[in-house]
Motif scaffolding. Structure first.
Motif, PDB file in Angstrom:
ATOM      1  N   LEU A   1     -15.439  -0.816  -5.665  1.00 59.60           N
ATOM      2  CA  LEU A   1     -15.121   0.453  -4.163  1.00 59.60           C
ATOM      3  C   LEU A   1     -13.749  -0.232  -4.682  1.00 59.60           C
ATOM      4  CD1 LEU A   1     -18.023   0.147  -3.890  1.00 59.60           C
ATOM      5  CD2 LEU A   1     -17.799   0.425  -1.345  1.00 59.60           C
ATOM      6  N   VAL A   2     -12.291   0.876  -4.226  1.00 54.93           N
ATOM      7  CA  VAL A   2     -11.127   0.792  -3.353  1.00 54.93           C
ATOM      8  C   VAL A   2     -10.263   1.311  -2.349  1.00 54.93           C
ATOM      9  CG1 VAL A   2      -9.089   0.584  -4.281  1.00 54.93           C
ATOM     10  CG2 VAL A   2     -10.067   0.575  -6.235  1.00 54.93           C
ATOM     11  N   GLU A   3     -10.286   0.658  -1.447  1.00 56.16           N
ATOM     12  CA  GLU A   3      -9.728   0.850  -0.094  1.00 56.16           C
ATOM     13  C   GLU A   3      -8.152   0.552   0.279  1.00 56.16           C
ATOM     14  OE1 GLU A   3     -13.455  -2.595   1.509  1.00 56.16           O
ATOM     15  OE2 GLU A   3     -11.566  -2.983   1.089  1.00 56.16           O
ATOM     16  N   SER A   4      -7.884   2.127   0.549  1.00 53.61           N
ATOM     17  CA  SER A   4      -6.548   2.525   0.875  1.00 53.61           C
ATOM     18  C   SER A   4      -6.270   2.363   2.789  1.00 53.61           C
ATOM     19  CB  SER A   4      -6.070   3.272   0.035  1.00 53.61           C
ATOM     20  OG  SER A   4      -6.785   5.115   1.019  1.00 53.61           O
ATOM     21  N   GLY A   5      -5.080   2.523   2.866  1.00 50.56           N
ATOM     22  CA  GLY A   5      -5.320   2.579   4.398  1.00 50.56           C
ATOM     23  C   GLY A   5      -4.873   1.145   5.393  1.00 50.56           C
ATOM     24  N   GLY A   6      -5.611   0.771   6.794  1.00 49.64           N
ATOM     25  CA  GLY A   6      -5.059  -0.137   7.597  1.00 49.64           C
ATOM     26  C   GLY A   6      -3.918  -0.321   7.773  1.00 49.64           C
ATOM     27  N   GLY A   7      -3.977  -1.552   8.381  1.00 46.13           N
ATOM     28  CA  GLY A   7      -1.910  -1.780   8.701  1.00 46.13           C
ATOM     29  C   GLY A   7      -2.074  -2.185  10.360  1.00 46.13           C
TER      30      GLY A   7
ATOM     31  N   CYS B   1     -11.701   4.947   0.714  1.00 49.30           N
ATOM     32  CA  CYS B   1     -12.562   4.190  -0.070  1.00 49.30           C
ATOM     33  C   CYS B   1     -12.833   5.211  -0.989  1.00 49.30           C
ATOM     34  CB  CYS B   1     -13.092   3.396   1.047  1.00 49.30           C
ATOM     35  SG  CYS B   1     -14.840   2.901  -0.522  1.00 49.30           S
ATOM     36  N   ALA B   2     -12.900   4.904  -2.144  1.00 47.28           N
ATOM     37  CA  ALA B   2     -13.255   5.757  -2.954  1.00 47.28           C
ATOM     38  C   ALA B   2     -14.106   4.589  -4.057  1.00 47.28           C
ATOM     39  CB  ALA B   2     -11.662   6.394  -3.936  1.00 47.28           C
ATOM     40  N   VAL B   3     -15.100   5.287  -4.116  1.00 44.50           N
ATOM     41  CA  VAL B   3     -16.394   5.035  -5.675  1.00 44.50           C
ATOM     42  C   VAL B   3     -16.302   4.959  -6.780  1.00 44.50           C
ATOM     43  CG1 VAL B   3     -18.694   3.558  -5.486  1.00 44.50           C
ATOM     44  CG2 VAL B   3     -18.015   4.564  -3.932  1.00 44.50           C
ATOM     45  N   SER B   4     -16.156   4.169  -7.995  1.00 44.86           N
ATOM     46  CA  SER B   4     -16.357   4.559  -9.114  1.00 44.86           C
ATOM     47  C   SER B   4     -16.831   3.254  -9.933  1.00 44.86           C
ATOM     48  CB  SER B   4     -15.016   4.157  -9.307  1.00 44.86           C
ATOM     49  OG  SER B   4     -14.077   3.297  -9.516  1.00 44.86           O
ATOM     50  N   VAL B   5     -17.837   4.249 -10.804  1.00 41.71           N
ATOM     51  CA  VAL B   5     -17.289   2.945 -12.071  1.00 41.71           C
ATOM     52  C   VAL B   5     -17.833   2.996 -12.885  1.00 41.71           C
ATOM     53  CG1 VAL B   5     -20.415   3.771 -11.402  1.00 41.71           C
ATOM     54  CG2 VAL B   5     -19.422   5.018 -12.240  1.00 41.71           C
TER      55      VAL B   5
ATOM     56  N   GLY C   1     -29.078  -0.411  -7.401  1.00 44.01           N
ATOM     57  CA  GLY C   1     -29.598   0.019  -6.058  1.00 44.01           C
ATOM     58  C   GLY C   1     -29.133  -1.170  -4.901  1.00 44.01           C
ATOM     59  N   GLY C   2     -27.963  -1.975  -5.476  1.00 40.70           N
ATOM     60  CA  GLY C   2     -27.424  -2.976  -4.535  1.00 40.70           C
ATOM     61  C   GLY C   2     -26.566  -2.184  -3.586  1.00 40.70           C
ATOM     62  N   SER C   3     -25.853  -3.019  -2.437  1.00 35.37           N
ATOM     63  CA  SER C   3     -24.988  -2.643  -1.567  1.00 35.37           C
ATOM     64  C   SER C   3     -23.370  -3.388  -1.858  1.00 35.37           C
ATOM     65  CB  SER C   3     -25.666  -3.431  -0.145  1.00 35.37           C
ATOM     66  OG  SER C   3     -24.679  -3.059   0.262  1.00 35.37           O
ATOM     67  N   TYR C   4     -22.633  -2.460  -2.386  1.00 36.09           N
ATOM     68  CA  TYR C   4     -21.357  -3.450  -2.764  1.00 36.09           C
ATOM     69  C   TYR C   4     -20.846  -2.388  -1.888  1.00 36.09           C
ATOM     70  CZ  TYR C   4     -24.207  -2.318  -7.375  1.00 36.09           C
ATOM     71  OH  TYR C   4     -25.309  -2.208  -7.907  1.00 36.09           O
ATOM     72  N   TRP C   5     -19.097  -3.566  -2.085  1.00 32.70           N
ATOM     73  CA  TRP C   5     -18.693  -4.431  -1.241  1.00 32.70           C
ATOM     74  C   TRP C   5     -16.966  -3.992  -1.643  1.00 32.70           C
ATOM     75  CZ3 TRP C   5     -19.659  -4.296   3.910  1.00 32.70           C
ATOM     76  CH2 TRP C   5     -21.322  -4.685   4.071  1.00 32.70           C
ATOM     77  N   GLY C   6     -16.234  -3.360  -0.996  1.00 37.59           N
ATOM     78  CA  GLY C   6     -14.405  -2.925  -0.999  1.00 37.59           C
ATOM     79  C   GLY C   6     -13.941  -4.415  -0.735  1.00 37.59           C
ATOM     80  N   GLN C   7     -13.372  -4.518  -1.122  1.00 33.95           N
ATOM     81  CA  GLN C   7     -12.064  -6.161  -1.080  1.00 33.95           C
ATOM     82  C   GLN C   7     -11.714  -6.119   0.096  1.00 33.95           C
ATOM     83  OE1 GLN C   7     -10.476  -3.297  -2.302  1.00 33.95           O
ATOM     84  NE2 GLN C   7      -8.305  -3.888  -1.333  1.00 33.95           N
ATOM     85  N   GLY C   8     -11.985  -5.165   1.904  1.00 28.72           N
ATOM     86  CA  GLY C   8     -11.655  -5.231   3.141  1.00 28.72           C
ATOM     87  C   GLY C   8     -10.329  -5.118   2.461  1.00 28.72           C
ATOM     88  N   THR C   9      -9.380  -4.434   4.129  1.00 32.55           N
ATOM     89  CA  THR C   9      -8.250  -4.070   4.340  1.00 32.55           C
ATOM     90  C   THR C   9      -8.072  -5.082   6.159  1.00 32.55           C
ATOM     91  OG1 THR C   9      -6.610  -2.099   4.293  1.00 32.55           O
ATOM     92  CG2 THR C   9      -8.665  -1.455   4.759  1.00 32.55           C
ATOM     93  N   GLN C  10      -7.129  -5.290   6.062  1.00 28.78           N
ATOM     94  CA  GLN C  10      -6.711  -5.370   7.777  1.00 28.78           C
ATOM     95  C   GLN C  10      -6.514  -4.229   8.812  1.00 28.78           C
ATOM     96  OE1 GLN C  10      -6.775  -8.708   8.550  1.00 28.78           O
ATOM     97  NE2 GLN C  10      -6.360  -7.910  10.536  1.00 28.78           N
ATOM     98  N   VAL C  11      -6.630  -4.543   9.648  1.00 30.63           N
ATOM     99  CA  VAL C  11      -6.528  -3.600  11.122  1.00 30.63           C
ATOM    100  C   VAL C  11      -5.674  -4.874  12.135  1.00 30.63           C
ATOM    101  CG1 VAL C  11      -6.477  -1.636  12.041  1.00 30.63           C
ATOM    102  CG2 VAL C  11      -7.615  -1.784   9.954  1.00 30.63           C
TER     103      VAL C  11
END
Length: 125
Positions: free
Chosen positions: A4-10, A22-26, A111-121
């Motif tokens: 998962l790759v996030e963008s935006g924030g600030g 957020c874009a999800v890829s495999v 079947g798991g729960s997957y997370w991005g790296q996080g983005t600061q707001v």
């Protein structure tokens, strides 16, 4: 395997708006379905909390604190999820995390729960 790759924030002033994506890829194969996608946030010294989630059928659920201000949406063809945040308040300041649950790639289900790296707001008063 699931990324998962996030963008935006600030940084924004109170009352302003931001949009997270957020874009999800495999690594191999093509994603056929993601059951649930969503956003969570974690403020300093606090536990991670749900902000909004959306199912593959576009059912949504929001935290009471963001109802009427935030809108979650997804593009199933692009495997992306977005969060439009309006009327931001200083208490919305946090690291925002994208989440994806139950990702199906052809005949394989992750079947798991997957997370991005996080983005600061950060919302200034």
């Amino acid at each position: 395997q699931v990324q998962l790759v996030e963008s935006g924030g600030g940084l924004v002033q109170a009352g302003g708006s931001l949009r997270l994506s957020c874009a999800v890829s495999v690594q191999t194969g093509r994603i056929d379905n993601i059951s649930v996608m969503g956003w969570f946030r974690q403020a300093p010294g606090k536990a991670r909390e749900l902000v909004a989630v959306i199912s593959s059928g576009s059912y949504t659920n929001y935290a009471d604190s963001v109802k009427g201000r935030f809108t979650i949406s997804r593009d199933n063809a692009k495997n992306t999820v977005s969060l439009q945040m309006n009327s931001l308040k200083p208490e919305d300041t946090a690291v925002y995390y994208c989440n994806a649950q139950r990702v199906r790639v052809s005949s394989t289900v992750y079947g798991g729960s997957y997370w991005g790296q996080g983005t600061q707001v950060t919302v200034s008063s």
